[in-house]
Design a protein around this motif. Sequence first.
Motif, PDB file in Angstrom:
ATOM      1  N   PHE A   1     -66.358  -3.113 -32.172  1.00  0.00           N
ATOM      2  CA  PHE A   1     -65.288  -4.105 -32.107  1.00  0.00           C
ATOM      3  C   PHE A   1     -65.941  -5.457 -31.787  1.00  0.00           C
ATOM      4  O   PHE A   1     -66.854  -5.530 -30.966  1.00  0.00           O
TER       5      PHE A   1
ATOM      6  N   HIS B   1     -59.471 -13.047 -35.972  1.00  0.00           N
ATOM      7  CA  HIS B   1     -60.566 -13.308 -35.026  1.00  0.00           C
ATOM      8  C   HIS B   1     -61.222 -11.998 -34.618  1.00  0.00           C
ATOM      9  O   HIS B   1     -62.398 -11.962 -34.302  1.00  0.00           O
ATOM     10  N   HIS B   2     -60.465 -10.908 -34.635  1.00  0.00           N
ATOM     11  CA  HIS B   2     -61.045  -9.587 -34.362  1.00  0.00           C
ATOM     12  C   HIS B   2     -61.651  -9.021 -35.636  1.00  0.00           C
ATOM     13  O   HIS B   2     -61.043  -9.098 -36.708  1.00  0.00           O
TER      14      HIS B   2
ATOM     15  N   GLU C   1     -65.499 -10.104 -31.930  1.00  0.00           N
ATOM     16  CA  GLU C   1     -64.614 -11.266 -32.059  1.00  0.00           C
ATOM     17  C   GLU C   1     -65.467 -12.514 -32.234  1.00  0.00           C
ATOM     18  O   GLU C   1     -66.437 -12.711 -31.496  1.00  0.00           O
TER      19      GLU C   1
ATOM     20  N   GLU D   1     -56.254  -6.165 -26.995  1.00  0.00           N
ATOM     21  CA  GLU D   1     -54.966  -6.879 -27.096  1.00  0.00           C
ATOM     22  C   GLU D   1     -53.992  -6.194 -28.055  1.00  0.00           C
ATOM     23  O   GLU D   1     -53.299  -6.844 -28.830  1.00  0.00           O
TER      24      GLU D   1
ATOM     25  N   HIS E   1     -66.759 -10.390 -26.789  1.00  0.00           N
ATOM     26  CA  HIS E   1     -65.364 -10.182 -26.422  1.00  0.00           C
ATOM     27  C   HIS E   1     -65.308 -10.337 -24.932  1.00  0.00           C
ATOM     28  O   HIS E   1     -66.347 -10.474 -24.285  1.00  0.00           O
TER      29      HIS E   1
END
Length: 489
Positions: A322, A439-440, A324, A297, A341
Motif C-alpha cells: 500500500f 493518491h492511494h 501514497e 482510511e 503513508h
Amino acid sequence: MKQYEFWFVVGSQFLYGTEVLEIVAERAVEMVQKMNDSGLLPYKLVYKDTIKTNAGITEIVKEANYADECAGIVAWCHTFSPSKMWINAFVNLQKPYCHLATQYNLTIPNEEIDMDFMNLNQAAHGDREHGFITARLRMPRKIIAGYWQDEEVLKRLGSWMRAAVGVAFSKQLRIMRFGDNMREVAVTEGDKVEAQAKFGWQVNTWPVGRLVEAMDEVTDAEIDALMEVYREKFEFATDDLETVRYQAREEIAIKKMLDQEGCKAFTNTFEDLYGMRQLPGLATQHLMAQGYGYGGEGDWKTSALVAIMKAMSRDKSGGTTFMEDYTYHLEKGNEYTLGAHMLEVCPSIAADKPRIEVHHLGIGGREEPARLVFEGREGPAIAVSLIDLGNRFRLICQDVECVKPIMDMPNLPVARVMWRPMPDLLTSIECWLTAGGAHHTVLSYDVTAEQMRDWARMMDIEFVHISKDTTPESLERDLFLADLAWKLK
Ligand code: MN
C-alpha cells in the motif's frame, strides 16, 4: 493458497487421418512436459486433449468452469482446426484464456519439407482461424507468439499465469472493513455491489468494538511469541516495549478475525478507533508482509488490489505495498516523488532491516503508535490505482523507477520510498490527474504493467498505462475514445 494449474488444449480435426492426430497428441504431451520442466512456469500445465469435435471442447470448457484448481486454459492449433466447432464452448467459457501461437518445429527443414510435413505443421494457418473466432466472439484473451521452448515465450506465459491466478484469487476475495470511508473523501469510495459482480469481492463491515473485544482476548503468551518474531525480523529502535506489545496485540486480534471470516484484506480508519489506544501501524505493516491486503482510511479498493497483487507475485521477493504519493521534489532536472503513508507501508519493499520506532501521530487523537521505519529499495516498479467512474472501473498503472532517497530525512518518522515516474515527473503528474488516479496506490516491484493489463482485460475493466512513451495528448485522446466505448458497452 490453492494449488492452481492450467489446462493445455490443442486444436486439430479428423481431416488429416488418425496417424497425424496421434503425432499431434504425442507432441502435445512432450511439449507440456518440457514446458513444465523448464522451471519457467510458476504453475503446472496439464495436457487435456487434442480437440477434433464440438463435443470435445465443450466438455473441457464445462469441466474447466467448475474445476476450482483450473485457473485458465492455454490453447494452440497444431493443425488447422475449424473454429465453428469451438463456438458453443467459447460462449460458455468462464476461465481466463491464452492463445499460444507457436509451432512444434523451430525451423523449416529444407530437405524434409513436403506436403505431408505441411499438413502436419500448419500452426501458422490454424492459429489464424483460431484468432478469427476469438476476435469474432469478442473474447478477452491473451495472445503470446513465439517458439514454445524459447525462454522469453515461457516467461511471458508464466507471467500471464500469475495474472490469471490474480483473477481466481479476486473471485473469492473477502475484505473486512473496520469503520467507514474517511469523511468527505471521494476517490476511495466506490460501488461495492458492482465490485462484487465484477471482481467477486465480498466487502463487508465489522464493528471496531468487536476488534477491541478480540484484542482483550489476546494472551500475554501470544504477545510474547509475536514479539520474538519482531525481534528476528526487525531492529528495535525504541525502549517503549509496552507500545510495541500493544501493536502485537492489535496484530493478533486483527489476524484472528480475518482468518475466522476467511478475509485476505482489510481496511480501517483513524477516524474510528473507538476503544483502541493506538492506530495499528506495525500491526498493519506486519500483516501486509504476511500477504494480507490493506488500504488506509477505508480504502477497500486499494486493500483488495494489494492482496491480489501479492497473490500474483507470491514467492517473489521484490515486494508489494500500500502506498501514497505524499510530496514532490521539484528541482529542475532532478525531480522525484516521495511516497509514504502515515504508518502503513509494507516492509516487503525495505532496502535494509526495518526499525521499530515510536513517535507521536498528529491525527487520530490516540497514543503514540509503534511503526516500522525504513527506505524502499531501488529498482523499476509500478504504481497502480483503481477508481470507480460510475459506469466502469478504471485501473491506472504508472511505470516508475525507485531510487535511494536523495536525502536522509532524519526527522521523518515513517517508511519512505522515492521514485521518478515515467516519462518524467511533471508529465506523469499531468497524465495521472487527467486519468483521475487516486493518491492511494499499490506499489509493486514484482508485478508488471503487462500483468496488470492482462488482469484488467480478464476482469473486463478499463486499463490505462502511463509509460515512458505516454504523452498528455495521446492519453487525453485514448481516454476520450474509451469514454465513448464504455458508454456503448
Ligand atoms: Mn492515505
